[in-house]
Design a protein around this motif. Sequence first.
Motif, PDB file in Angstrom:
ATOM      1  N   UNK A 262      15.365  32.315 -11.530  1.00 54.84           N
ATOM      2  CA  UNK A 262      14.641  33.422 -10.909  1.00 54.84           C
ATOM      3  C   UNK A 262      14.246  33.051  -9.478  1.00 54.84           C
ATOM      4  N   UNK A 263      14.324  34.019  -8.587  1.00 56.71           N
ATOM      5  CA  UNK A 263      14.124  33.771  -7.157  1.00 56.71           C
ATOM      6  C   UNK A 263      12.702  33.338  -6.840  1.00 56.71           C
ATOM      7  N   UNK A 264      11.702  33.982  -7.439  1.00 53.27           N
ATOM      8  CA  UNK A 264      10.317  33.713  -7.066  1.00 53.27           C
ATOM      9  C   UNK A 264       9.873  32.286  -7.451  1.00 53.27           C
ATOM     10  N   UNK A 265      10.104  31.827  -8.700  1.00 48.31           N
ATOM     11  CA  UNK A 265       9.722  30.442  -9.013  1.00 48.31           C
ATOM     12  C   UNK A 265      10.431  29.419  -8.138  1.00 48.31           C
ATOM     13  N   UNK A 266      11.714  29.656  -7.869  1.00 55.06           N
ATOM     14  CA  UNK A 266      12.447  28.703  -7.038  1.00 55.06           C
ATOM     15  C   UNK A 266      11.888  28.688  -5.610  1.00 55.06           C
ATOM     16  N   UNK A 267      11.553  29.868  -5.083  1.00 60.66           N
ATOM     17  CA  UNK A 267      10.971  29.931  -3.735  1.00 60.66           C
ATOM     18  C   UNK A 267       9.640  29.203  -3.680  1.00 60.66           C
ATOM     19  N   UNK A 268       8.828  29.379  -4.706  1.00 62.15           N
ATOM     20  CA  UNK A 268       7.539  28.678  -4.764  1.00 62.15           C
ATOM     21  C   UNK A 268       7.738  27.168  -4.725  1.00 62.15           C
ATOM     22  N   UNK A 269       8.664  26.666  -5.550  1.00 63.75           N
ATOM     23  CA  UNK A 269       8.887  25.223  -5.621  1.00 63.75           C
ATOM     24  C   UNK A 269       9.502  24.688  -4.326  1.00 63.75           C
ATOM     25  N   UNK A 270      10.437  25.422  -3.746  1.00 66.67           N
ATOM     26  CA  UNK A 270      11.027  24.981  -2.481  1.00 66.67           C
ATOM     27  C   UNK A 270       9.962  24.905  -1.387  1.00 66.67           C
ATOM     28  N   UNK A 271       9.015  25.857  -1.413  1.00 67.08           N
ATOM     29  CA  UNK A 271       7.931  25.818  -0.441  1.00 67.08           C
ATOM     30  C   UNK A 271       7.015  24.624  -0.643  1.00 67.08           C
ATOM     31  N   UNK A 272       6.707  24.317  -1.881  1.00 70.52           N
ATOM     32  CA  UNK A 272       5.857  23.163  -2.176  1.00 70.52           C
ATOM     33  C   UNK A 272       6.534  21.853  -1.765  1.00 70.52           C
ATOM     34  N   UNK A 273       7.807  21.713  -2.130  1.00 76.39           N
ATOM     35  CA  UNK A 273       8.546  20.506  -1.757  1.00 76.39           C
ATOM     36  C   UNK A 273       8.688  20.404  -0.234  1.00 76.39           C
ATOM     37  N   UNK A 274       8.970  21.536   0.413  1.00 80.11           N
ATOM     38  CA  UNK A 274       9.096  21.522   1.870  1.00 80.11           C
ATOM     39  C   UNK A 274       7.796  21.135   2.547  1.00 80.11           C
ATOM     40  N   UNK A 275       6.670  21.657   2.045  1.00 76.58           N
ATOM     41  CA  UNK A 275       5.373  21.283   2.602  1.00 76.58           C
ATOM     42  C   UNK A 275       5.090  19.804   2.446  1.00 76.58           C
ATOM     43  N   UNK A 276       5.470  19.238   1.290  1.00 82.92           N
ATOM     44  CA  UNK A 276       5.272  17.801   1.057  1.00 82.92           C
ATOM     45  C   UNK A 276       6.096  16.972   2.036  1.00 82.92           C
ATOM     46  N   UNK A 277       7.345  17.359   2.258  1.00 83.47           N
ATOM     47  CA  UNK A 277       8.209  16.602   3.163  1.00 83.47           C
ATOM     48  C   UNK A 277       7.669  16.655   4.592  1.00 83.47           C
ATOM     49  N   UNK A 278       7.265  17.838   5.054  1.00 88.86           N
ATOM     50  CA  UNK A 278       6.702  17.969   6.403  1.00 88.86           C
ATOM     51  C   UNK A 278       5.454  17.104   6.533  1.00 88.86           C
ATOM     52  N   UNK A 279       4.610  17.123   5.510  1.00 88.62           N
ATOM     53  CA  UNK A 279       3.402  16.302   5.502  1.00 88.62           C
ATOM     54  C   UNK A 279       3.754  14.823   5.679  1.00 88.62           C
TER      55      UNK A 279
END
Length: 336
Positions: free
Chosen positions: A122-139
Amino acid sequence: PSRPRLASAAAASAFSILVKPICVFPIFGAFVSLSASRHGMRRGVANASLLAFIAISVLPASLFYSYRTLISADLQEQVQTRFLFNLLLHEFYWRGWIRLIGRVIGYPAFLAALLGVLLYTHRKPRALLLGLWGGYVVFCLIFTYHIHTHDYYHLQLIPIVALSLGSVAKLITRSLTQTCTRWYWRAAALGIFALAVLLSSAQVLRGQPADSELEDRVRIAHEVGHVVDHSTETIYLAPYYGKPLQYHGGISGSRWPNSGDFRVLELQAKPNPSVQEWFNQLDPTCEKEFFIVTDFEEFQLQDELRQFLVQNFAILAQSQDYLIFDLRRDAFPPVE
């Protein structure tokens, strides 16, 4: 989506960022990713709801930390040591980052979580997780010093990995439901799962200090506080930045830098002051009364400090747990 829900989400985020500013990265990563998934990349980034969310979320923290950094200046030193972008060019930074991921999460769970993101359909759960992982990497790319040296800076991985493992857990339970039709097979599967949780917990707890060790730290702090009569004019070299020693010993003063602090100066390409110069910085008016050592491992690493104290000051008290030098005399002239 609705305005009341947007307001409540922004308020919760604002409070979280005010308490712990570094959580801004996964929070914004998740919100931006969901907005882009819903409206498309161009419209999602320029969406009015997203801009309002960001503005409300950062306003309290921006005001508070700007004051503490620029006006009261009590956070300037911390800010200067957190952003060392030249570390991105060094191999030890990346190696330290990977090593601490293994310490906090474990490599099997980390790799399974990455696989779990791909398994979400599903698009929404995957988008949520990609955002969380992306935020962690930027951090991690911004807080370069602590990312490769301090394991607790990776604690945000725990909820991110847990959510990412959801699809893996669903895949396993669905397969077990289809194959383990009899109760004893299901009981065996449940027992294996419980054993895995138990062994993982035991491994984590084995690395924690025993109760007796914690009690010893409190006892040592009490003894030191009694010896120095709860002085407010001390210099201390102690574990955990001297916070437990100050709290349980009822003392205050200035923390003597450890080898990690000297390492930061080296990474910043700044000159490393001598012991005499450090003393002048910490005690410019020569009013300090005691130098307290409870971190003997660090004390052994600083030969210059050890020689300076022994040659210039008398030992007030000494045991296997602490060493206290009496500074109540002019061992060197005050700073002009």
